[in-house]
Design a protein around this motif. Structure first.
Motif, PDB file in Angstrom:
ATOM      1  N   ALA A 134      -3.961   2.844  -3.438  1.00 13.71           N
ATOM      2  CA  ALA A 134      -3.114   3.343  -2.348  1.00 13.71           C
ATOM      3  C   ALA A 134      -1.741   3.783  -2.852  1.00 13.71           C
ATOM      4  O   ALA A 134      -1.173   4.768  -2.365  1.00 13.71           O
ATOM      5  CB  ALA A 134      -2.958   2.270  -1.272  1.00 13.71           C
ATOM      6  N   ASP A 157      -2.086  -2.526  -4.103  1.00 12.18           N
ATOM      7  CA  ASP A 157      -3.331  -1.766  -4.099  1.00 12.18           C
ATOM      8  C   ASP A 157      -3.136  -0.536  -4.979  1.00 12.18           C
ATOM      9  O   ASP A 157      -2.457   0.414  -4.609  1.00 12.18           O
ATOM     10  CB  ASP A 157      -3.678  -1.349  -2.667  1.00 12.18           C
ATOM     11  CG  ASP A 157      -5.047  -0.677  -2.570  1.00 12.18           C
ATOM     12  OD1 ASP A 157      -5.559  -0.215  -3.604  1.00 12.18           O
ATOM     13  OD2 ASP A 157      -5.599  -0.608  -1.454  1.00 12.18           O
ATOM     14  N   VAL A 172       0.811  -1.219   0.000  1.00  9.02           N
ATOM     15  CA  VAL A 172       0.000   0.000   0.000  1.00  9.02           C
ATOM     16  C   VAL A 172       0.846   1.271   0.000  1.00  9.02           C
ATOM     17  O   VAL A 172       0.296   2.372   0.030  1.00  9.02           O
ATOM     18  CB  VAL A 172      -0.963   0.021   1.210  1.00  9.02           C
ATOM     19  CG1 VAL A 172      -1.971  -1.114   1.110  1.00  9.02           C
ATOM     20  CG2 VAL A 172      -0.194  -0.057   2.526  1.00  9.02           C
ATOM     21  N   THR A 173       2.183   1.148  -0.050  1.00 10.13           N
ATOM     22  CA  THR A 173       3.041   2.335  -0.080  1.00 10.13           C
ATOM     23  C   THR A 173       4.071   2.202  -1.187  1.00 10.13           C
ATOM     24  O   THR A 173       4.417   1.089  -1.622  1.00 10.13           O
ATOM     25  CB  THR A 173       3.787   2.535   1.250  1.00 10.13           C
ATOM     26  OG1 THR A 173       4.762   1.481   1.428  1.00 10.13           O
ATOM     27  CG2 THR A 173       2.818   2.543   2.426  1.00 10.13           C
ATOM     28  N   ARG A 192     -13.144  -1.088  -1.086  1.00  6.71           N
ATOM     29  CA  ARG A 192     -12.132  -1.242  -0.046  1.00  6.71           C
ATOM     30  C   ARG A 192     -12.832  -1.326   1.303  1.00  6.71           C
ATOM     31  O   ARG A 192     -13.804  -0.602   1.526  1.00  6.71           O
ATOM     32  CB  ARG A 192     -11.137  -0.067  -0.057  1.00  6.71           C
ATOM     33  CG  ARG A 192     -10.258   0.003  -1.302  1.00  6.71           C
ATOM     34  CD  ARG A 192      -9.351  -1.216  -1.415  1.00  6.71           C
ATOM     35  NE  ARG A 192      -8.459  -1.152  -2.573  1.00  6.71           N
ATOM     36  CZ  ARG A 192      -8.748  -1.576  -3.792  1.00  6.71           C
ATOM     37  NH1 ARG A 192      -9.944  -2.097  -4.026  1.00  6.71           N
ATOM     38  NH2 ARG A 192      -7.876  -1.503  -4.766  1.00  6.71           N
TER      39      ARG A 192
END
Length: 333
Positions: A87, A84, A35-36, A170
């Motif tokens: 994200a 994701d 997610v990063t 989500r």
């Protein structure tokens, strides 16, 4: 509505507990959700180190001109990574990896999944192997689904998938994560055994060459096929075809600008109505069925110009798309 029904069904699915196949080429454990940007960089460095990975995307394609990518799946042999796409702000490093000729990318029926490489990077996918294409050289029926390939070459039966769900919802459910992961989890093992099969048959080079050709991404807009599709239901005279051609091009341009599917901007029936009625003003356009008022107001002058220009062009006759003398035996061969 159909996607909503499938999505609701996937939330109650308990088959996500089915055990995975135990094999060195099959990643174990649950997939890692990235997610990063920092997490993505770490995972991509690992993939580059291994030199081979399975790749897939989950997207929603019916609501926009370009499919909306929701999840990207990556799988070297040690683990499965789910990115994701909502994200992580920039997915281009993934597509750079797919375009890297030093890394082997494994896909299944991957034409749509490879499309962002050309669109966002201006590059072609490189060193890409489509197991669906390669399997045809091992006498698998065409086109073979992922479940069939996994069952034959990995000896494992996949749980029933829920591809057609709300991938933009989500948080992602456990069953969604499981199915997304299984889309890539078994591809390294499938390819290893498929490659051995092709080597025994002496057809590996054929399969690799065909994969190279099939992974070249076709243009998003195929003017001729759209014209033929419209004329299949609404036949046109040769004098009308130039106008249909100009309107087909204009519809695609509007769809790109508005980021909407062709059918939302202007259904085929509406396209045919414009060609037949030949409206030359916004007021006349308002009587055309299926044309949204906001598009009639915004693009009315462009539509009228296309109609006017098409009417001045010489008649056009389309060549037959099929070889009429082809026999049933020819098709079977």
């Amino acid at each position: 509505k159909k996607r909503e029904r499938h999505h609701a069904a996937s939330q109650d699915d308990d088959s996500a507990n089915t055990p995975h196949l135990e094999h060195l080429l099959v990643p174990r454990g649950e997939a890692r959700l990235v997610v990063t940007t920092q997490e993505l960089e770490t995972e991509l460095a690992h993939v580059r180190e291994k030199g081979v990975f399975a790749y897939d995307t989950e997207f929603i394609g019916e609501e926009s001109y370009w499919p909306k990518i929701c999840v990207v799946q990556l799988a070297p042999t040690e683990r499965v990574v789910l990115v994701d796409a909502f994200a992580v702000p920039d997915l281009k490093p993934i597509f750079e990896l797919v375009a890297d000729p030093t890394v082997l990318t494994l896909v299944h029926a991957g034409t749509q999944d490879l499309e962002p490489v050309r669109r966002l990077l201006g590059k072609e996918p490189a060193n890409t192997l489509d197991v669906q294409v390669a399997a045809a050289f091992a006498e698998m029926p065409w086109p073979a689904g992922l479940e069939k390939l996994v069952e034959r070459f990995a000896g494992h039966k996949l749980s029933k998938g829920h591809t057609f769900t709300n991938w933009d919802a989500r948080p992602l459910s456990a069953s969604q994560l499981r199915y997304a992961a299984d889309d890539v989890r078994y591809l390294p093992l499938v390819w290893e055994r498929l490659r051995e099969d092709l080597e025994r048959r002496g057809s590996l080079a054929w399969a690799m060459r065909e994969c190279e050709q099939s992974c070249k991404i076709p243009a998003r807009f195929d003017e001729e096929s759209q014209i033929r599709r419209t004329m299949k239901s609404w036949p046109m005279k040769p004098a009308q075809i130039p106008t249909l051609r100009l309107m087909t091009r204009l519809r695609d341009e509007i769809a790109r600008i508005e980021d909407l599917p062709h059918r939302v901007v202007m259904p085929d029936e509406t396209l045919a109505e414009i060609v037949r009625q030949r409206p030359v003003s916004v007021q006349q356009l308002s009587s055309v069925r299926g044309l949204p008022k906001r598009f009639a107001q915004k693009y009315g002058d462009r539509i009228a110009q296309a109609v006017d220009e098409g009417g001045k062009m010489p008649p056009e006759k389309l060549a037959h798309g099929k070889i009429t003398e082809e026999t049933g035996a020819d098709r079977a061969a």
